[in-house]
Design a protein around this motif. Structure first.
Motif, PDB file in Angstrom:
ATOM      1  N   GLY A   1       0.816  -1.207   0.000  1.00  0.00           N
ATOM      2  CA  GLY A   1       0.000   0.000   0.000  1.00  0.00           C
ATOM      3  C   GLY A   1       0.850   1.258   0.000  1.00  0.00           C
ATOM      4  O   GLY A   1       0.539   2.234  -0.698  1.00  0.00           O
ATOM      5  N   ALA A   2       1.937   1.252   0.793  1.00  0.00           N
ATOM      6  CA  ALA A   2       2.830   2.408   0.832  1.00  0.00           C
ATOM      7  C   ALA A   2       3.423   2.683  -0.547  1.00  0.00           C
ATOM      8  O   ALA A   2       3.524   3.840  -0.973  1.00  0.00           O
ATOM      9  N   SER A   3       3.809   1.632  -1.254  1.00  0.00           N
ATOM     10  CA  SER A   3       4.361   1.801  -2.601  1.00  0.00           C
ATOM     11  C   SER A   3       3.301   2.291  -3.575  1.00  0.00           C
ATOM     12  O   SER A   3       3.604   3.053  -4.501  1.00  0.00           O
ATOM     13  N   MET A   4       2.043   1.861  -3.368  1.00  0.00           N
ATOM     14  CA  MET A   4       0.957   2.358  -4.215  1.00  0.00           C
ATOM     15  C   MET A   4       0.759   3.858  -3.996  1.00  0.00           C
ATOM     16  O   MET A   4       0.569   4.621  -4.947  1.00  0.00           O
ATOM     17  N   VAL A   5       0.816   4.302  -2.737  1.00  0.00           N
ATOM     18  CA  VAL A   5       0.688   5.728  -2.446  1.00  0.00           C
ATOM     19  C   VAL A   5       1.816   6.495  -3.130  1.00  0.00           C
ATOM     20  O   VAL A   5       1.600   7.534  -3.764  1.00  0.00           O
ATOM     21  N   ARG A   6       3.036   5.984  -3.031  1.00  0.00           N
ATOM     22  CA  ARG A   6       4.186   6.652  -3.645  1.00  0.00           C
ATOM     23  C   ARG A   6       4.066   6.668  -5.164  1.00  0.00           C
ATOM     24  O   ARG A   6       4.432   7.651  -5.817  1.00  0.00           O
TER      25      ARG A   6
ATOM     26  N   VAL B   1       2.784  13.515  -1.953  1.00  0.00           N
ATOM     27  CA  VAL B   1       1.909  13.096  -0.861  1.00  0.00           C
ATOM     28  C   VAL B   1       2.639  12.109   0.044  1.00  0.00           C
ATOM     29  O   VAL B   1       2.594  12.213   1.271  1.00  0.00           O
ATOM     30  N   ALA B   2       3.315  11.128  -0.557  1.00  0.00           N
ATOM     31  CA  ALA B   2       4.044  10.132   0.239  1.00  0.00           C
ATOM     32  C   ALA B   2       5.103  10.797   1.108  1.00  0.00           C
ATOM     33  O   ALA B   2       5.266  10.443   2.288  1.00  0.00           O
ATOM     34  N   ASP B   3       5.823  11.761   0.559  1.00  0.00           N
ATOM     35  CA  ASP B   3       6.860  12.446   1.340  1.00  0.00           C
ATOM     36  C   ASP B   3       6.254  13.212   2.508  1.00  0.00           C
ATOM     37  O   ASP B   3       6.776  13.164   3.636  1.00  0.00           O
ATOM     38  N   VAL B   4       5.154  13.923   2.262  1.00  0.00           N
ATOM     39  CA  VAL B   4       4.511  14.701   3.317  1.00  0.00           C
ATOM     40  C   VAL B   4       4.031  13.787   4.443  1.00  0.00           C
ATOM     41  O   VAL B   4       4.135  14.131   5.629  1.00  0.00           O
ATOM     42  N   LEU B   5       3.540  12.607   4.097  1.00  0.00           N
ATOM     43  CA  LEU B   5       3.011  11.665   5.095  1.00  0.00           C
ATOM     44  C   LEU B   5       4.097  10.753   5.665  1.00  0.00           C
ATOM     45  O   LEU B   5       3.792   9.822   6.408  1.00  0.00           O
TER      46      LEU B   5
ATOM     47  N   ILE C   1       5.886   8.529   4.254  1.00  0.00           N
ATOM     48  CA  ILE C   1       5.882   7.179   3.699  1.00  0.00           C
ATOM     49  C   ILE C   1       7.162   7.067   2.892  1.00  0.00           C
ATOM     50  O   ILE C   1       7.270   7.579   1.776  1.00  0.00           O
ATOM     51  N   ASN C   2       8.165   6.426   3.467  1.00  0.00           N
ATOM     52  CA  ASN C   2       9.501   6.444   2.903  1.00  0.00           C
ATOM     53  C   ASN C   2       9.602   5.593   1.644  1.00  0.00           C
ATOM     54  O   ASN C   2       8.847   4.631   1.450  1.00  0.00           O
TER      55      ASN C   2
ATOM     56  N   MET D   1      10.251  -2.538  -3.254  1.00  0.00           N
ATOM     57  CA  MET D   1       8.813  -2.710  -3.463  1.00  0.00           C
ATOM     58  C   MET D   1       8.275  -1.681  -4.458  1.00  0.00           C
ATOM     59  O   MET D   1       7.404  -1.997  -5.278  1.00  0.00           O
ATOM     60  N   ASP D   2       8.811  -0.460  -4.403  1.00  0.00           N
ATOM     61  CA  ASP D   2       8.277   0.609  -5.246  1.00  0.00           C
ATOM     62  C   ASP D   2       8.411   0.287  -6.733  1.00  0.00           C
ATOM     63  O   ASP D   2       7.478   0.525  -7.520  1.00  0.00           O
ATOM     64  N   THR D   3       9.555  -0.248  -7.128  1.00  0.00           N
ATOM     65  CA  THR D   3       9.789  -0.497  -8.556  1.00  0.00           C
ATOM     66  C   THR D   3       8.853  -1.555  -9.125  1.00  0.00           C
ATOM     67  O   THR D   3       8.196  -1.302 -10.149  1.00  0.00           O
ATOM     68  N   PRO D   4       8.731  -2.735  -8.504  1.00  0.00           N
ATOM     69  CA  PRO D   4       7.782  -3.714  -9.071  1.00  0.00           C
ATOM     70  C   PRO D   4       6.329  -3.249  -9.016  1.00  0.00           C
ATOM     71  O   PRO D   4       5.555  -3.540  -9.929  1.00  0.00           O
ATOM     72  N   VAL D   5       5.938  -2.518  -7.955  1.00  0.00           N
ATOM     73  CA  VAL D   5       4.561  -2.018  -7.878  1.00  0.00           C
ATOM     74  C   VAL D   5       4.289  -1.044  -9.015  1.00  0.00           C
ATOM     75  O   VAL D   5       3.272  -1.147  -9.719  1.00  0.00           O
TER      76      VAL D   5
END
Length: 409
Positions: free
Chosen positions: A329-334, A340-344, A346-347, A352-356
């Protein structure tokens, strides 16, 4: 040069330009800077970008109803009325307190102009577009609009001050938000046998009750304006509307100009039913993009409430779906919006971010082209999704009711 001002105007321009690339007829980048919309070529002088004044304004009509219900100790009864009132063509239950009955009777109907809009949309191409892409729109709302709202400190505080089950029982908030989205995007729900009109009327009073809770429990109005103010109402409506359409472009959801006009007309009807003043209620995609760019450039910042609520949501995914779902979910937000992810807080998580970011668009390829060739698939797909989504919503709240309820303290 003021670095904060440079960053804000640059971000606003980038967001407006990004919207222009994603959708036809989007606002030019320079239009996102703070100035009167009437000063821009072709702007509508009857529309005002919600600013400082709108941040001080609530919804006097709905607020007066909630204040009366609280004084008369009738909030629990009012919520029972909400639970029993489920169809657009259903009379307000006889048990409703008079002040509530009067408000709901007058505010859960469409004007002739609005009915004409819904008839046009229902018989147009936009509904098929929505029906064929509900999964993509749902994903963008779940990981886009819901989290973007928490990146505005005043929207996050409005949720936090309402308390009720919106903070610790975050799954219930998720369920209610998603069901409200589905209620209003399903064309059949705008018919007498549906529930879109009454969902909007109930949500309007839920917002009024949340304002009452905030003001009664320490909200600093002098510093922060009104909880769920007119500015915040418009911003939140755009997160459900234009913002999610922009984000859904990642899944190849690309309405044409006519479909955009129809979708904006529906959003405008929803805004009126939510109690947004006509002068603030966006009429065009250009105006919607101005609201979104202004929110991102001038109203996003870290807040303890926003960070905690975002973390509660991701932790809930770990508990409710499977261990590790929160990281997905965090990667989906990013993927939806890095700012938005940075403000919240969400590192970034490259593993995970790349495959998502790579796989997600392929998982939600629109069925629209197939449904153009086989039109009967659109309503069948919509119905199957509606059944599945209701099952998910019930699961999310441990099989409790997920109908809209006003916070009671």
């Amino acid at each position: 040069m003021d670095q904060s001002f440079t960053r804000r105007t640059t971000l606003a321009a980038a967001l407006a330009a990004g919207a222009a690339a994603a959708l036809p007829s989007a606002a030019p980048a320079q239009a996102a800077e703070h100035r009167s919309p009437a000063a821009a070529p072709g702007a509508d002088p009857t529309w005002v970008l919600p600013g400082d004044r709108a941040a001080q304004e609530g919804d006097p009509e709905a607020d007066a109803v909630v204040d009366q219900l609280v004084r008369d100790d009738q909030m629990v009864l009012a919520n029972q009325v909400f639970h029993d009132w489920t169809r657009n063509d259903q009379p307000v239950p006889a048990a409703a307190p008079p002040v509530l009955e009067d408000f709901l009777r007058r505010n859960s109907v469409l004007t002739a102009e609005e009915q004409a809009v819904m008839d046009r949309v229902r018989n147009g191409d936009s509904i098929k577009l929505m029906q064929g892409n509900m999964e993509a729109i749902t994903v963008t709302e779940a990981f886009g609009g819901l989290f973007a709202a928490l990146a505005d400190p005043l929207l996050a505080k409005s949720v936090w001050y309402a308390k009720y089950d919106l903070v610790m029982d975050i799954g219930r908030r998720f369920s209610r938000t998603m069901n409200t989205l589905w209620d209003t995007l399903d064309g059949a729900n705008w018919e007498p046998s549906g529930n879109a009109w009454i969902t909007m009327a109930k949500l309007r009073l839920v917002h009024a009750a949340a304002r009452h809770m905030g003001l009664a429990h320490g909200w600093n109005q002098a510093r922060d304006g009104m909880p769920i103010s007119q500015r915040l109402e418009v911003e939140e409506l755009m997160y459900v509307g234009a913002y999610n359409v922009q984000l859904a472009a990642k899944f190849d959801f690309r309405p044409d100009p006519r479909q955009i006009d129809e979708l904006m007309a529906v959003v405008r009807v929803g805004g009126r039913l939510l109690g947004i003043q006509d002068a603030y209620n966006p009429r065009t995609l250009e105006q919607a993009n101005l609201v979104l760019a202004d929110a991102a450039a001038n109203h996003r910042a870290r807040s303890d409430e926003g960070v905690k609520l975002a973390r509660n949501m991701l932790d809930w995914m770990d508990r409710k779906i499977f261990p590790g779902a929160g990281a997905v979910g965090a990667s989906m937000v990013r993927m939806m919006d890095e700012h938005v992810a940075d403000v919240l807080e969400i590192n970034a998580n490259p593993a995970m971010d790349t495959p998502v970011a790579t796989l997600a668009p392929f998982l939600y390829r629109p069925a629209y082209e197939v449904q153009q060739k086989f039109p009967l698939l659109a309503p069948i797909h919509s119905q199957m999704f509606k059944v599945a989504s209701q099952m998910v919503a019930w699961y999310a709240v441990d099989f409790r009711d997920y109908d809209l309820q006003m916070p009671v303290r």
